[in-house]
Design a protein around this motif. Structure first.
Motif, mmCIF file in Angstrom:
data_model
loop_
_atom_site.group_PDB
_atom_site.id
_atom_site.type_symbol
_atom_site.label_atom_id
_atom_site.label_comp_id
_atom_site.label_asym_id
_atom_site.label_seq_id
_atom_site.Cartn_x
_atom_site.Cartn_y
_atom_site.Cartn_z
ATOM 1 N N LEU A 87 0.844 -1.189 0.000
ATOM 2 C CA LEU A 87 0.000 0.000 0.000
ATOM 3 C C LEU A 87 0.879 1.238 0.000
ATOM 4 O O LEU A 87 1.774 1.369 0.832
ATOM 5 N N THR A 88 0.622 2.148 -0.954
ATOM 6 C CA THR A 88 1.412 3.368 -1.003
ATOM 7 C C THR A 88 0.694 4.541 -0.342
ATOM 8 O O THR A 88 1.329 5.357 0.317
ATOM 9 N N SER A 89 -0.632 4.639 -0.534
ATOM 10 C CA SER A 89 -1.390 5.720 0.098
ATOM 11 C C SER A 89 -2.869 5.374 0.117
ATOM 12 O O SER A 89 -3.316 4.455 -0.570
ATOM 13 N N VAL A 90 -3.615 6.137 0.897
ATOM 14 C CA VAL A 90 -5.064 5.961 1.014
ATOM 15 C C VAL A 90 -5.706 7.336 0.927
ATOM 16 O O VAL A 90 -5.276 8.278 1.594
ATOM 17 N N SER A 91 -6.747 7.464 0.095
ATOM 18 C CA SER A 91 -7.523 8.701 -0.010
ATOM 19 C C SER A 91 -8.866 8.482 0.670
ATOM 20 O O SER A 91 -9.560 7.512 0.367
ATOM 21 N N VAL A 92 -9.224 9.381 1.577
ATOM 22 C CA VAL A 92 -10.467 9.259 2.328
ATOM 23 C C VAL A 92 -11.305 10.512 2.114
ATOM 24 O O VAL A 92 -10.806 11.625 2.283
ATOM 25 N N ASP A 93 -12.561 10.336 1.722
ATOM 26 C CA ASP A 93 -13.513 11.436 1.588
ATOM 27 C C ASP A 93 -14.734 11.099 2.434
ATOM 28 O O ASP A 93 -15.186 9.955 2.462
ATOM 29 N N SER A 94 -15.274 12.126 3.103
ATOM 30 C CA SER A 94 -16.430 11.869 3.972
ATOM 31 C C SER A 94 -17.768 12.056 3.262
ATOM 32 O O SER A 94 -18.762 11.488 3.683
ATOM 33 N N PHE A 95 -17.820 12.862 2.186
ATOM 34 C CA PHE A 95 -19.080 12.986 1.444
ATOM 35 C C PHE A 95 -18.790 13.082 -0.032
ATOM 36 O O PHE A 95 -18.155 14.036 -0.463
ATOM 37 N N PRO A 96 -19.261 12.171 -0.813
ATOM 38 C CA PRO A 96 -19.823 10.886 -0.413
ATOM 39 C C PRO A 96 -18.727 10.018 0.191
ATOM 40 O O PRO A 96 -17.556 10.200 -0.142
ATOM 41 N N PRO A 97 -19.108 9.099 1.072
ATOM 42 C CA PRO A 97 -18.098 8.280 1.737
ATOM 43 C C PRO A 97 -17.251 7.522 0.716
ATOM 44 O O PRO A 97 -17.784 6.880 -0.185
ATOM 45 N N SER A 98 -15.945 7.636 0.855
ATOM 46 C CA SER A 98 -15.041 6.989 -0.093
ATOM 47 C C SER A 98 -13.713 6.697 0.580
ATOM 48 O O SER A 98 -13.173 7.552 1.281
ATOM 49 N N ILE A 99 -13.229 5.490 0.368
ATOM 50 C CA ILE A 99 -11.883 5.113 0.797
ATOM 51 C C ILE A 99 -11.228 4.454 -0.410
ATOM 52 O O ILE A 99 -11.653 3.389 -0.845
ATOM 53 N N THR A 100 -10.213 5.115 -0.974
ATOM 54 C CA THR A 100 -9.516 4.598 -2.149
ATOM 55 C C THR A 100 -8.104 4.204 -1.739
ATOM 56 O O THR A 100 -7.354 5.018 -1.203
ATOM 57 N N CYS A 101 -7.773 2.953 -2.013
ATOM 58 C CA CYS A 101 -6.452 2.414 -1.684
ATOM 59 C C CYS A 101 -5.577 2.465 -2.929
ATOM 60 O O CYS A 101 -6.001 2.023 -4.000
ATOM 61 N N HIS A 102 -4.376 3.002 -2.803
ATOM 62 C CA HIS A 102 -3.435 3.108 -3.918
ATOM 63 C C HIS A 102 -2.291 2.134 -3.663
ATOM 64 O O HIS A 102 -1.671 2.153 -2.599
ATOM 65 N N TRP A 103 -1.997 1.294 -4.669
ATOM 66 C CA TRP A 103 -1.036 0.216 -4.518
ATOM 67 C C TRP A 103 0.239 0.494 -5.310
ATOM 68 O O TRP A 103 0.232 1.269 -6.257
ATOM 69 N N SER A 104 1.312 -0.186 -4.931
ATOM 70 C CA SER A 104 2.602 -0.012 -5.599
ATOM 71 C C SER A 104 2.563 -0.491 -7.045
ATOM 72 O O SER A 104 3.387 -0.084 -7.856
#
Length: 152
Positions: A87-104
C-alpha cells in the motif's frame, strides 16, 4: 484478508436502517395521511441516511483507513492479500463516503460499496425536489390545512 463484516456489514446496515424506519413511517402515513411529495421527501431522506450509514460503516476505518485496505505484515508494511503489492497511500472522503487504496502496482481500489454513492445522491435529490415542490405549493395556496376551507 477481507473480513465477513466488511463483506456483509454495509448491506446489512442499510437493510437494518430501512427496516427500523418502516414502522415509524407506516404509523405516520396512516395517522397523518401526508401528501405524495411529503412522503417521497421522507423516503428520499431515509434513503440518503441509510446509504450514508452503510458507507460510513467503512468510515469506522476513517480513524485508521490502512486496516480497511490491507493487512499489516510483521515489519509494519501493509500488503494486498494474496498479491505482492504494498500500500502506497489511502484517499479518504467523507461525502460521499469513499476510501480509495493506492497500490505499488499502480492500480487503485475503492473500498466503499459501489451503490452507496448513487443511493446517497438519489435520496438527496429526491428529498430536495420534493421539498421544493412542497414549498412551491405552500407559497401558491397558502397555509391551509387539509379539510379546512380557504377564504378567497
Amino acid at each position: 484478508m477481507v473480513s465477513l463484516f466488511a463483506t456483509f456489514g454495509p448491506p446489512a446496515i442499510t437493510v437494518l436502517l430501512f427496516a427500523v424506519g418502516v414502522v415509524p413511517y407506516a404509523l405516520w402515513v396512516t395517522q397523518r395521511n401526508p401528501s405524495r411529495p411529503t412522503r417521497w421527501a421522507v423516503i428520499g431522506t431515509a434513503a440518503a441516511i441509510a446509504a450514508y450509514g452503510a458507507g460510513t460503516v467503512y468510515g469506522l476505518a476513517f480513524t485508521n483507513p490502512l486496516d480497511v485496505c490491507a493487512d499489516p505484515t510483521g515489519d509494519g508494511v501493509y500488503m494486498d492479500a494474496g498479491r505482492d503489492y504494498h500500500l502506497t497511500s489511502v484517499s479518504v472522503d467523507s461525502f460521499p463516503p469513499s476510501i480509495t487504496c493506492h497500490w505499488s502496482s499502480g492500480y487503485s481500489t475503492e473500498e466503499v460499496w459501489f451503490w452507496v454513492g448513487p443511493l446517497l445522491h438519489a435520496g438527496v435529490a429526491c428529498s430536495l425536489v420534493c421539498s421544493a415542490l412542497l414549498l412551491i405549493h405552500r407559497c401558491r395556496y397558502g397555509k391551509a390545512r387539509p379539510g379546512k376551507e380557504v377564504e378567497a
